[in-house]
Design a protein around this motif. Structure first.
Motif, PDB file in Angstrom:
ATOM      1  N   GLY A 152       0.817  -1.214   0.000  1.00 51.84           N
ATOM      2  CA  GLY A 152       0.000   0.000   0.000  1.00 51.84           C
ATOM      3  C   GLY A 152       0.847   1.259   0.000  1.00 51.84           C
ATOM      4  N   HIS A 153       2.173   1.064   0.092  1.00 56.17           N
ATOM      5  CA  HIS A 153       3.032   2.246   0.090  1.00 56.17           C
ATOM      6  C   HIS A 153       4.115   2.145  -0.960  1.00 56.17           C
ATOM      7  CE1 HIS A 153       1.410   4.693   3.116  1.00 56.17           C
ATOM      8  NE2 HIS A 153       1.465   3.754   4.038  1.00 56.17           N
ATOM      9  N   THR A 154       3.723   1.708  -2.120  1.00 54.25           N
ATOM     10  CA  THR A 154       4.700   1.610  -3.191  1.00 54.25           C
ATOM     11  C   THR A 154       5.222   3.011  -3.496  1.00 54.25           C
ATOM     12  OG1 THR A 154       3.219  -0.029  -4.056  1.00 54.25           O
ATOM     13  CG2 THR A 154       5.054   0.587  -5.451  1.00 54.25           C
ATOM     14  N   THR A 155       6.531   3.127  -3.529  1.00 55.06           N
ATOM     15  CA  THR A 155       7.114   4.437  -3.829  1.00 55.06           C
ATOM     16  C   THR A 155       6.877   4.706  -5.319  1.00 55.06           C
ATOM     17  OG1 THR A 155       8.820   3.741  -2.309  1.00 55.06           O
ATOM     18  CG2 THR A 155       9.209   5.792  -3.500  1.00 55.06           C
ATOM     19  N   ASN A 156       6.044   5.699  -5.623  1.00 53.80           N
ATOM     20  CA  ASN A 156       5.782   5.920  -7.047  1.00 53.80           C
ATOM     21  C   ASN A 156       6.455   7.167  -7.591  1.00 53.80           C
ATOM     22  OD1 ASN A 156       4.255   7.663  -5.708  1.00 53.80           O
ATOM     23  ND2 ASN A 156       2.330   7.231  -6.768  1.00 53.80           N
ATOM     24  N   CYS A 157       7.412   7.697  -6.805  1.00 53.26           N
ATOM     25  CA  CYS A 157       8.221   8.797  -7.309  1.00 53.26           C
ATOM     26  C   CYS A 157       9.579   8.686  -6.631  1.00 53.26           C
ATOM     27  CB  CYS A 157       7.565  10.130  -6.972  1.00 53.26           C
ATOM     28  SG  CYS A 157       7.465  10.379  -5.204  1.00 53.26           S
ATOM     29  N   PHE A 158      10.482   9.580  -6.968  1.00 53.23           N
ATOM     30  CA  PHE A 158      11.788   9.561  -6.309  1.00 53.23           C
ATOM     31  C   PHE A 158      11.689  10.296  -4.979  1.00 53.23           C
ATOM     32  CE2 PHE A 158      13.118   8.319 -10.409  1.00 53.23           C
ATOM     33  CZ  PHE A 158      14.321   7.654 -10.232  1.00 53.23           C
ATOM     34  N   LEU A 159      12.254   9.693  -3.947  1.00 50.58           N
ATOM     35  CA  LEU A 159      12.256  10.338  -2.632  1.00 50.58           C
ATOM     36  C   LEU A 159      13.697  10.579  -2.233  1.00 50.58           C
ATOM     37  CD1 LEU A 159       9.712   8.073  -0.699  1.00 50.58           C
ATOM     38  CD2 LEU A 159       9.272  10.279  -1.758  1.00 50.58           C
ATOM     39  N   VAL A 208      10.642  14.155  -4.708  1.00 50.84           N
ATOM     40  CA  VAL A 208      10.187  14.776  -3.473  1.00 50.84           C
ATOM     41  C   VAL A 208      11.369  14.807  -2.502  1.00 50.84           C
ATOM     42  CG1 VAL A 208       8.662  14.519  -1.474  1.00 50.84           C
ATOM     43  CG2 VAL A 208       7.807  14.016  -3.757  1.00 50.84           C
ATOM     44  N   HIS A 209      11.644  15.991  -1.972  1.00 47.27           N
ATOM     45  CA  HIS A 209      12.724  16.114  -0.989  1.00 47.27           C
ATOM     46  C   HIS A 209      12.147  15.919   0.401  1.00 47.27           C
ATOM     47  CE1 HIS A 209      15.931  17.854  -3.493  1.00 47.27           C
ATOM     48  NE2 HIS A 209      14.914  18.291  -4.224  1.00 47.27           N
ATOM     49  N   ILE A 210      12.752  15.037   1.157  1.00 48.25           N
ATOM     50  CA  ILE A 210      12.336  14.881   2.556  1.00 48.25           C
ATOM     51  C   ILE A 210      13.473  15.385   3.430  1.00 48.25           C
ATOM     52  CG2 ILE A 210      11.703  13.232   4.352  1.00 48.25           C
ATOM     53  CD1 ILE A 210      10.669  11.436   2.046  1.00 48.25           C
ATOM     54  N   TYR A 211      13.193  16.432   4.177  1.00 43.04           N
ATOM     55  CA  TYR A 211      14.217  16.987   5.068  1.00 43.04           C
ATOM     56  C   TYR A 211      13.968  16.449   6.465  1.00 43.04           C
ATOM     57  CZ  TYR A 211      15.141  20.083   1.194  1.00 43.04           C
ATOM     58  OH  TYR A 211      15.458  20.568  -0.041  1.00 43.04           O
ATOM     59  N   ARG A 246      23.731  13.641   9.239  1.00 42.58           N
ATOM     60  CA  ARG A 246      24.613  14.622   9.873  1.00 42.58           C
ATOM     61  C   ARG A 246      25.912  14.743   9.076  1.00 42.58           C
ATOM     62  NH1 ARG A 246      24.219  13.046  15.416  1.00 42.58           N
ATOM     63  NH2 ARG A 246      25.688  11.430  14.855  1.00 42.58           N
ATOM     64  N   ASP A 247      26.364  13.618   8.541  1.00 41.12           N
ATOM     65  CA  ASP A 247      27.612  13.638   7.774  1.00 41.12           C
ATOM     66  C   ASP A 247      27.390  13.921   6.286  1.00 41.12           C
ATOM     67  OD1 ASP A 247      29.118  13.255   9.980  1.00 41.12           O
ATOM     68  OD2 ASP A 247      29.363  11.113   9.730  1.00 41.12           O
ATOM     69  N   ASP A 248      26.266  14.539   5.935  1.00 40.54           N
ATOM     70  CA  ASP A 248      26.028  14.986   4.555  1.00 40.54           C
ATOM     71  C   ASP A 248      25.812  13.882   3.531  1.00 40.54           C
ATOM     72  OD1 ASP A 248      25.897  17.670   4.896  1.00 40.54           O
ATOM     73  OD2 ASP A 248      28.040  18.013   4.598  1.00 40.54           O
ATOM     74  N   VAL A 249      25.210  12.776   3.972  1.00 47.89           N
ATOM     75  CA  VAL A 249      24.821  11.761   2.990  1.00 47.89           C
ATOM     76  C   VAL A 249      23.374  12.038   2.592  1.00 47.89           C
ATOM     77  CG1 VAL A 249      24.468   9.299   2.535  1.00 47.89           C
ATOM     78  CG2 VAL A 249      26.366  10.026   3.979  1.00 47.89           C
ATOM     79  N   VAL A 250      23.118  11.959   1.286  1.00 51.30           N
ATOM     80  CA  VAL A 250      21.760  12.132   0.777  1.00 51.30           C
ATOM     81  C   VAL A 250      21.336  10.792   0.181  1.00 51.30           C
ATOM     82  CG1 VAL A 250      20.469  13.238  -1.079  1.00 51.30           C
ATOM     83  CG2 VAL A 250      21.969  14.599   0.361  1.00 51.30           C
ATOM     84  N   LEU A 251      20.157  10.308   0.569  1.00 51.19           N
ATOM     85  CA  LEU A 251      19.726   8.984   0.113  1.00 51.19           C
ATOM     86  C   LEU A 251      18.526   9.118  -0.819  1.00 51.19           C
ATOM     87  CD1 LEU A 251      20.276   8.884   3.501  1.00 51.19           C
ATOM     88  CD2 LEU A 251      20.468   6.489   2.905  1.00 51.19           C
ATOM     89  N   VAL A 252      18.588   8.446  -1.948  1.00 48.42           N
ATOM     90  CA  VAL A 252      17.493   8.559  -2.915  1.00 48.42           C
ATOM     91  C   VAL A 252      16.814   7.206  -3.127  1.00 48.42           C
ATOM     92  CG1 VAL A 252      16.858   9.179  -5.268  1.00 48.42           C
ATOM     93  CG2 VAL A 252      18.649  10.455  -4.101  1.00 48.42           C
TER      94      VAL A 252
END
Ligand code: GDP
Length: 417
Positions: free
Chosen positions: A110-117, A161-164, A174-180
């Motif tokens: 029910g929570h298929t990721t249908n865009c880039f997060l 979609v950016h999640i902050y 904290r160490d500046d890793v961004v996960l997509v």
């Protein structure tokens, strides 16, 4: 709050290679900035009417101020980026959550990721999300709310979609890793567009595969495309759901080596992105679900099914081992790709400004030399005149002397007559 963030990341983490390099290169650019600004002040001081620097010289040096500012802006935002791919429900969101030690991304049926997060650190205490086409911040208090927000905002499969998320809550952020996180490679026909839009600057790719089946053609095809667009991409393969193997322990080793061989073959012989030996270091058998559960328990957060099956500790250690190798790889790769170019540009700017200053110095020296030469000629003329005067005076003296003598002679002659 908006005050300066003091980075007190895990000092043992390989990510510190990047964190320290970033701090250092930022400091270097502060110095370059000072140097360029000093040079501009100096140029202004030596320009103007009868000045040494021309308006063009001044403008040339001034142009570096904005260049340095632009690089400093980019540097501030530089991060390490990891992108996760795989078929729907292989566990991409669960892997990301486990790495972040918290249920941040919605996962499961029910929570298929249908865009880039894209999950990245927020400097405030609040969690919020932003869509690509608007600056509006949507507050996120909980995972279910995030899931709901993602459903209600009409999103296309190739939108972002950016999640902050508050940095202080996750060491990676904290160490500046961004996960997509990405939609399943099995659902999208737009793989090329995906790669161009979201992957070209990724430092590491993680293929989340399902250990209960072999690598699928759709998964392989995606990485074939990636490796035509990016030279030597860093790819890790996670054979997830390895907890399923606990139910058939008699086949465990056999199944594992079969999967491992296929993965090594895929990375080294098919994609040719690394040697077979290196590939062995990029393949892991894990259970993201168990890793997340273990970490949620550590943080004393509520979990729905706290039961862990046989062998979970070994799988958890392998997950931790993956994280360590991943951190080493991503920080080294990001330092190379992000900072090598900036340090080259910094060096060039410093050299250019120095050349401009040297040119001014040369002009000044030439002007001085010309003045000295003029003075020398003048001096020579003066000496010459002086000599002439001396000689004339001497001649006059002789002449007058002789005249006086002859007059005296004549007088004495007249007197004696
Ligand atoms: P995604 O579509 O690739 O992001 O997959 P999700 O992370 O949403 O996971 C899909 C479902 O698989 C969820 O119900 C997860 O709880 C479950 N899952 C994820 N990882 C594992 C695992 O290692 N073992 C088991 N048994 N289930 C898992």
């Amino acid at each position: 709050n908006g005050t300066m963030r003091v980075n007190v990341g895990n000092v043992d983490s390989p990510l510190q290679i990047f964190v320290r390099a970033k701090k250092k290169i930022n400091d270097i650019f502060i110095e370059i900035d000072d140097y360029v600004k000093d040079a501009v002040t100096f140029m202004h001081a030596v320009s103007g009417e009868n000045g040494i620097a021309t308006p063009q010289d001044v403008a040339n040096v001034e142009a570096y101020v904005s260049k340095v500012e632009a690089i400093r802006e980019v540097l501030k935002r530089d991060h390490m980026k990891v992108a996760f791919f795989g078929r729907t429900s292989n566990g991409k969101s669960t892997v990301i959550n486990a790495m972040l030690h918290d249920k941040i991304l919605p996962s499961g049926i029910g929570h298929t990721t249908n865009c880039f997060l894209q999950v990245e650190g927020s400097d405030t205490d609040e969690a919020f999300l932003k869509t690509e086409d608007s600056e509006e911040k949507h507050n996120v208090q909980s995972v279910s709310q995030l899931g709901h927000a993602l459903c209600t905002t009409r999103l296309q499969e190739s939108s972002l979609v950016h999640i902050y998320w508050p940095r202080e809550l996750c060491a990676l952020l904290r160490d500046d890793v961004v996960l997509v996180d990405s939609p399943g490679v099995d659902v999208s026909p737009n793989l090329d567009e995906w790669i161009d839009k979201y992957c070209l600057d990724a430092d590491v790719f993680v293929l989340v595969a399902n250990a209960e089946s072999t690598l699928m053609l759709t998964e392989k095809n995606f990485f074939h495309k990636v490796s035509t667009k990016i030279s030597q991409p860093n790819i890790f393969i996670l054979n997830n759901r390895w907890d399923a193997s606990a139910s058939e322990p008699e086949f465990l080793d056999q199944v594992r080596s079969q999967h491992a061989n296929r993965c090594v073959d895929f990375l080294s012989r098919e994609l040719r992105v690394c040697s077979p030996k290196e590939a062995e270091e990029r393949i892991f058998f894990i259970s993201a679900k168990e890793a997340l559960l273990t970490r949620m328990k550590e943080r004393e957060k509520p979990v729905s099914s706290p039961i862990l099956v046989e062998g979970h500790q070994v799988r958890y250690f392998e997950f931790v081992d993956f994280e360590r190798k991943f951190e080493e790889c991503i920080s080294q790769s990001a330092v190379q790709t992000k900072f090598a170019q900036h340090s080259r540009r910094g060096k060039n700017i410093a050299a250019d400004v120095m050349a401009a200053l040297e040119q001014i110095y040369t002009t000044a020296c030439n002007m001085k030399a010309t003045k000295v030469e003029k003075q020398r000629i003048l001096q020579e003329q003066l000496t010459c005149i002086e000599e002439q005067l001396t000689s004339i005076t001497r001649q006059m003296k002789d002449k007058i002397g002789k005249m006086v003598e002859s007059v005296e002679h004549k007088v004495s002659l007249t007197l004696s007559q």
